[in-house]
Structures are given as C-alpha cells and as structure tokens.
Design an enzyme around this catalytic site. Sequence first.
Site, PDB file in Angstrom:
ATOM      1  CB  CYS A 116      -1.028  -0.087   0.824  1.00  0.00           C
ATOM      2  SG  CYS A 116      -2.319  -1.588   1.441  1.00  0.00           S
ATOM      3  CG  HIS A 256      -3.190   3.436   2.063  1.00  0.00           C
ATOM      4  ND1 HIS A 256      -3.722   3.022   0.938  1.00  0.00           N
ATOM      5  CD2 HIS A 256      -3.100   2.242   3.960  1.00  0.00           C
ATOM      6  CE1 HIS A 256      -4.138   1.300   1.579  1.00  0.00           C
ATOM      7  NE2 HIS A 256      -3.810   1.302   2.946  1.00  0.00           N
ATOM      8  CG  ASN A 286      -7.005  -1.204   1.351  1.00  0.00           C
ATOM      9  OD1 ASN A 286      -5.804  -1.332   0.794  1.00  0.00           O
ATOM     10  ND2 ASN A 286      -5.872  -1.527   2.515  1.00  0.00           N
TER      11      ASN A 286
END
Length: 330
Positions: A116, A256, A286
């Site tokens: 990520c 994020h 996500n």
Amino acid sequence: MGCKKSVGILGIGSYVPEKIVTNHDLEKMIDTSDQWIVERTGIRERHIANDTENTSDLATRAAEKALLHAGVRAEEIDLIIVATVTPDMPFPPVACIVQDNLKAFNAAAFDLTAVCSGFMYGLVTGSAFIRAGIYNKVLIIGAEILSRITDFTDRNTAILFGDGAGAAVLGEVPTGYGILGMHLGADGAGGDLLKVPAGGSRQPASTETIANKLHFIHMDGNEVFKFAVKVMGEAARKALENAKLSPADVNFLVPHQANIRIIQSAAKRLGFPMEQVIVNVDKYGNTSSASIPIALDEAVKSGRIKNNDIIVLVGFGGGLTWGASVIKWY
C-alpha cells in the site's frame, strides 16, 4: 532538498472497474452487515474487476488519463514505474505491458513492490531520477486487482479491498513548487502481519497451498491497525520536517484509504480537522498502491485541491513499509 531541480506532478489520472460490490452484496456472501462494515471501516462499496480485466489494463487507463491531464505525449515519457502486488504474471513487469499499450517506446520500465506504500515509493524513486538529471518525465502508476487475492469467505478481509489504478506524470516544475519533502521507511520484522504466504519461491503453488488458501491476503488486523495509526502520523511529520514545514502549513492531507478509523486517528495525531483530509474509502475500499493517487485525482479534478496548496500524501503497507511526501501543488 539540496537539489537544483524542482520536481512535481504535471498530471494525474485514475481508473476503477465498472462493477460495484456493495456491503449489501457482501451480506449475501458472508456473515456480516452493512452497519458493521461502515462502523468499523467506513467502507460502503468497492469496485471489482471483471474476468477479462488485468492489472495492466487498469494501469494503462489511469496512465492515459494522467498523460492527457499533463498534456504530455507517451513518447515523451522516459521511465514507467508500476507499483503493484497483483501483477498480470510474475514477469514480464506490468510496466513493460503498459509501455507497449501506451506506445511509450522511449521509456525504461519496471515494477516495484511496497504494497500500500507503493505509490509513495514510486513517487520518491521517480523524482530522484529527474533530480539526478537522468530523466525528464517519469510516469508513476499504482495499480491493483486485490479481488484476485482476497478470500471472499473470510469476513475480516473480504470487506476491505477493492480494485483500481491511479497514475501521475512527474516532471520539472517552477522553483518552490512540487515535492518539498519526503520520507520513506520500513520494518521487515513486521512482515508476517500482512502477507500472501504462497506463490513465491518459499511456498510455490501446489494443491496443498491452494487448499489451505495460502494465495490469499492474510492479515493480523489489530496489529496492523496499531502500526498504521502510529506510523502515518510519524511519517507525515518527518516529511514535513524534511520540507522545513509544520502541520499548520498544510492545506490537505491525502492518506492511504485503508480504514476511516485509521485516517481519523492519524489526522487527530497531526492536529488536522477532518475537513482538511481527503477521504473516499467509502466508495472504493482499500485499493492498496492505487488508493492515494485515486484520492488525489478526485480532489484535484473536483477543484478541492488548487494551485499553491500544500498537501501531504502519506501511506503505509505490508513489508512493513511507509512513506510520505509534502507537495506544493502546481
């Protein structure tokens, strides 16, 4: 930064698959509820690639939009970096497939893996090539089809992840604009907290690894949460120190998009009101390395982020990895 060239984002773009899976859709698949998911994650829906879409397809579409926004032709790109943990195949790199799709034949191309944090690692890497005078224009892409490595019978992970891609064209910008500060970090000791155990040289694919679901995302949610809350604030502060700025100088935080509670906790630690935080986790879930550029693209295209705004991009991911960048938008 002690360098002569100022490097910034010349254009940005994103792409998500058309298919949407809502929390109500997941209620029919696993023991969960819309209310439970929203309260714990902030996620209401996520986009899922269809069977004919590959990571390179999503990456190419996002890249085309970024090039258009930047007013840059594909043949002007010197380097393509794709951050992904879901490549089309072990090799060739997704970046090479994208290069061919774009006809960006003057570009070198490679993939990187920082989960990520991938887009942040790509941003820092790409900007370094330009500052060093090696390249003039670099295309950075974060692209994932996480639905292919998500176990949709596991209620703890099935609710979290979505598919998408975001891209940015980097190049020289006027002095005082662009990337003002940055910070990257890693803690390999925490690697087991978030991983896909099989499929590599340690545990090659076999009937046993498939039966044991070792090709899916395995996560220690509580430990990852604690790590994320702590490191997001620390990384942002270190990038701001690198830029000789403070949180008070920042107009927007673009974190994020993993979980609304992580985002809220990080914002609180930095003293940012949520009105200054870009959030779209409710729409996409996500999307790993794609989440920051997708959020940034939406904020820029909607007019929320404007010229001269100071923004902080910050992410964390498996590895464990983290990264942040301070940008004066141009």
